[in-house]
Write a protein that holds these residues in place. Sequence first.
Motif: not given
Lengths: 141, 662
Positions: B462-476
């Motif tokens: 799950d990749v999320r972008y909001g408040r100018q921050t891109l964050s990824m839950d879990g592992a790539l």
Amino acid sequence: MTRLNALRAFVLVLLLAFAGLAAAQANLEINTPAIAALQRSMQERHAQLQPLYASGAVGLTRDGNVALRDANAVPLAQRAQVNALVAAENQDRAALYREIARANGKPEWESDIRATFAQRWIDKAQPGWYYQNASGAWVRK
Amino acid sequence: MVRRIAIAAATFAAAATACTAWLAHAKEISLEVDDIVAPAFSARSVRASLSGPGMRELALRIERLTVGGRDWRKVSLTCADLQTSGSRVSCTRGVLDVGEKIPLSFSYASDRGDLTAELKPAADETWQVSGRLAGARTALAARLVNAKLERFNTLLPPSAPKLTAGRASGTIDLQGSAVKARVQLDGIAFADASGLHAAEKIGGTIEVDAASEGKGWRWSTRLAWRAGELFWQPLFLAAKGQRLALEGTTGDGRSDIRSGSLELPEIGTVDLKASWDHERGVLGETEVRSARLRLGALYEQMLKPLLAQTALSDLRAEGDAAVALTASGDGLKSVNVELRAVSLEDREQRRFALFGANGRIPWRQGEATTGELTLEGAEFLKLPIGAVLIPLRLRGTGLAIGAMRVPILDGALALKDFAAGTTTEGWRWRLSGQVEPISMEKLTHAMGLPTMHGAVSGVIPDVRYGRQTLSMDGALAIKVFDGTVTAHDVQLIEPFGRAPRLHAELDMKGLDLELLTRTFDFGTITGRIDAHVAGLELVDWQPVRLDMRIESSPGTYPRRISQRAVQNISALGGAGAAAAIQRSFLRFFEQFGYARIGLSCRLRNGVCEMDGVEKAPQGYVIVKGGGIPSISVIGYNRSVSWRELVERLKRITQENVKPIVK
């Protein structure tokens, strides 16, 4: 009641003293890759901004930004680009103040650092450039 | 404009009528009127007198004249040779003083209403009106020759841009209740104080036809813009022969544009219908459509100046769009966009491009819609991307894409559940998906990096972008160099800012050292390594903080290291081991055995605190010898500047291919 007021005044003085202390202790010359990248980007843009400062089209604001002051000094076809230049410069300046605060380990100092820089830019401005005085009016240096 | 001329004519007529009336009834001729008030103008304290030999000198003074909400103080009309014969009054040497003294002549016959008047402010400037004032059968023709438009500044509201130059020539005819104007404009310049609304050297023509109909007017107008430039924040436009034709009606508190067309040379034609409620100041039902807009010219003429200093500032655009939108007082009601063979390319920097975009994007207020876009291909940071089909779901300011597959080289990026929307804090979006194996050889080749082997593949959590921050839950997870690289707790702050900030944890397991060292021409090391990078922090893609530990993977596998690799590792950490080779028999061997390799770096404030697999006298062991012949590499420098370390790595790898370490 008066005691309460006295207490308030004391707290205010204390806060101001700390604010002054904070600004005094911030290392404004600190260098990190982010700050270096921002300074590089601003330096490149400066060549385009300099004639605009000189003509009075763009001036230095009291809050550490630059602003379009009088676009009449700029040829019509370039006015949109001046807008974009001003926007890009302000974006970099905001990031610079934030990064310096972060690099000092005190993100909460951002607005103090901005205020210090606002005065610095004005002190460093060349004669003939415009800046905003404390009441927001444009003044020619 | 038409109205102003008619008012001027009416004023002369009023003055003339008054004169004849006095002549008929009085000998001592002077007249004072407190106020004259009419819907369009008012005059305060009007004094008129006739004097001189034969009562031929007329002087008419108005203390304050108001026309269309604007004031003139001390307006006067004087005539040195007023002639009267029967019902006719005329003047050939008059002067109108409205701050500026303007020579004036007029003649008026009150029986038939025949009027001619001429103002001649300058040798090359004439304002003329002639015709008959006869109620419903009034016919007047006004002629302008080089009329200076700055004269209208006093009629404009103070906030409007000031006219600084410009001339108008042409005719305005009034026949009963029909008006016809044909005016040519030249050299118009205007600007407001901030310079954000300004024009220079504007030239063009205005044609207006209007006739009263019922309680209102039916009108048509055609504007042609021939010359000059206009800046109306934020838009800059240059004359290209643009034409605007409008037909409509005005009356009963509203104006309707029944049909309108805006011709934009090289771009296309836009048709429009609209209505405007004058009292409430709101837009009524409005329709704007264009069957074909050429995007290349649209970008060059209108969008490019707007997009300066953005990623879209230097595009080559191609293809057509058909656009239809409807709106009313409460905003946009529908938008339909159809793209045909659209291509966009970042010209100089080649950061991105997309080719052959086709499809339709429908949007309805308060309704969900579906559309579809297809791309024949694209390019992103030099990576070629294959054909993509993008199914769109739109609702309000939200956009969702159920699933799409983006082919990259021999693999693909399969994305699903993409959803984007705007909030008060800006854009937000999220997605998830997976990377179908992309060959590292092809990937590194396409990106101009030293050839690496293996493949990138993995699950995109799950990749999320909001408040100018891109964050990824879990592992790539990426499979490369026959091992795996796993990234987790990835956070990218301000990815589109000047100095993006990345936080991540990296784990590498069982990387094949032979593949790795061959790729970077480091000499040859046979074996496998694991690496763990904790608290990685990159700012502007430069490491500012990390805790890295590299060490030989557990397990049984051949462990050999070449003389060159030994030299290179020594060059990275310290001088001791390389000197040992020079001095001893060891230099006769090309390859050595080793038991363990290990190196760690704790990066803080640009300095890397280094350590190895174990302590050594005054240093630390980087390569611990084993087998025959064996060699150990000892590092003596515990603190190395990160910049220096990167420089050393560059020097080592430079001899072969381009350095990959930034």
